[in-house]
Enzyme design. Structure first.
Site, short mmCIF file in Angstrom:
data_model
loop_
_atom_site.label_atom_id
_atom_site.label_comp_id
_atom_site.label_asym_id
_atom_site.label_seq_id
_atom_site.Cartn_x
_atom_site.Cartn_y
_atom_site.Cartn_z
N LYS A 83 7.04 3.87 0.81
CA LYS A 83 6.79 2.68 -0.01
C LYS A 83 5.29 2.60 -0.25
O LYS A 83 4.50 2.58 0.69
CB LYS A 83 7.26 1.45 0.75
CG LYS A 83 8.04 0.48 -0.09
CD LYS A 83 8.53 -0.63 0.80
CE LYS A 83 9.29 -1.65 0.01
NZ LYS A 83 9.50 -2.86 0.79
C1 E4P Z 1 11.50 -5.19 -0.63
O1 E4P Z 1 11.23 -4.05 -0.83
C2 E4P Z 1 10.48 -6.21 -0.30
O2 E4P Z 1 9.79 -5.83 0.83
C3 E4P Z 1 11.10 -7.56 -0.10
O3 E4P Z 1 12.21 -7.72 -0.95
C4 E4P Z 1 10.12 -8.70 -0.22
O4 E4P Z 1 10.82 -9.91 -0.18
P1 E4P Z 1 10.12 -11.32 0.06
O5 E4P Z 1 9.45 -11.76 -1.21
O6 E4P Z 1 11.26 -12.23 0.42
O7 E4P Z 1 9.15 -11.13 1.17
#
Ligand code: E4P
Length: 220
Positions: A83
């Protein structure tokens, strides 16, 4: 549409994996912290449970640091996806990593232009954060619609992961738009199964079954 779980909670992953409906996992440093786990150990456990892609995020700021981190993550399990944040440095890292065969998930995508660049860089996945846009009075799902339109026009292979999902509505809208993947917190995943009329219907069938049985017994 594939459904990923957006969590690093190994117990919840193990239990929800039993449904056979979990296609992958996304994590981030916040989710690992919330799970109270050490990064490598948690990811390796998750990769043993879920056979699909598992996104792992580092904290490198330069392309060099990100590439270095991702190479380490990729050794933890073959299903690891790196990521990478949506920055110029992040996209430089994507070029290098994808060429090496390490798939990348470009995260923190908040505009169609960013999604276009992520696809041009060759990312396997791009993650628009719909809930965080809704939080600041922008239309998160509209962004997903725009990204899908651009990707289809140019035949980009990048898969859209609808992220920062806050409600079952986000998931159904993602499916209607043809998003490739929605990554869903375990609590929202649970909500996808239920409807009060389903519960009411089940209860009635059980009651009527019992009534029919006792009526039949009484006739004997
Ligand atoms: C996914 O890849 C993200 O890390 C996640 O959906 C972030 O979500 P949030 O805005 O609830 O922290």
């Amino acid at each position: 549409m594939k459904i990923f779980l957006d969590t690093a909670d190994v117990d919840k992953i193990r239990s929800l994996a039993e449904t056979g409906l979990v296609d992958g996992i996304t994590t981030n440093p916040t989710l690992i912290m919330k799970a109270g786990r050490e990064h490598k150990q948690a990811i390796q456990e998750i990769c043993k449970i879920i056979k699909g892609p598992v996104s792992v995020e580092g904290i490198g700021e330069t392309a060099e640091e990100m590439v270095k981190d991702a190479r380490v993550f990729a050794k933890w399990a073959p299903s690891v996806v790196a990521k990478v944040p949506m920055t110029a440095e992040g996209l430089k890292a994507v070029r290098v990593l994808e060429k090496e065969g390490i798939p990348c998930n470009v995260t923190l995508v908040f505009s169609p232009a960013q999604a276009l660049l992520a696809a041009k860089a060759g990312a396997s996945y791009a993650s628009p954060f719909v809930g965080r846009l809704d939080d600041v009075s922008e239309r998160g799902m509209h962004l997903v619609e725009e990204i899908l339109q651009i990707y289809e026009l140019y035949g980009f292979k990048t898969q859209v992961i609808v992220a920062s999902v806050r409600s079952p509505m986000h998931v159904t809208q993602a499916a209607k738009m043809g998003a490739h993947i929605a990554t869903v917190p375990p609590e929202i995943f649970g909500k996808l199964f239920s409807h009060p009329l389903t519960d009411k219907g089940i209860q009635q069938f059980v009651e009527d079954y019992k009534k029919a049985e006792s009526a039949a017994k009484a006739k004997k």
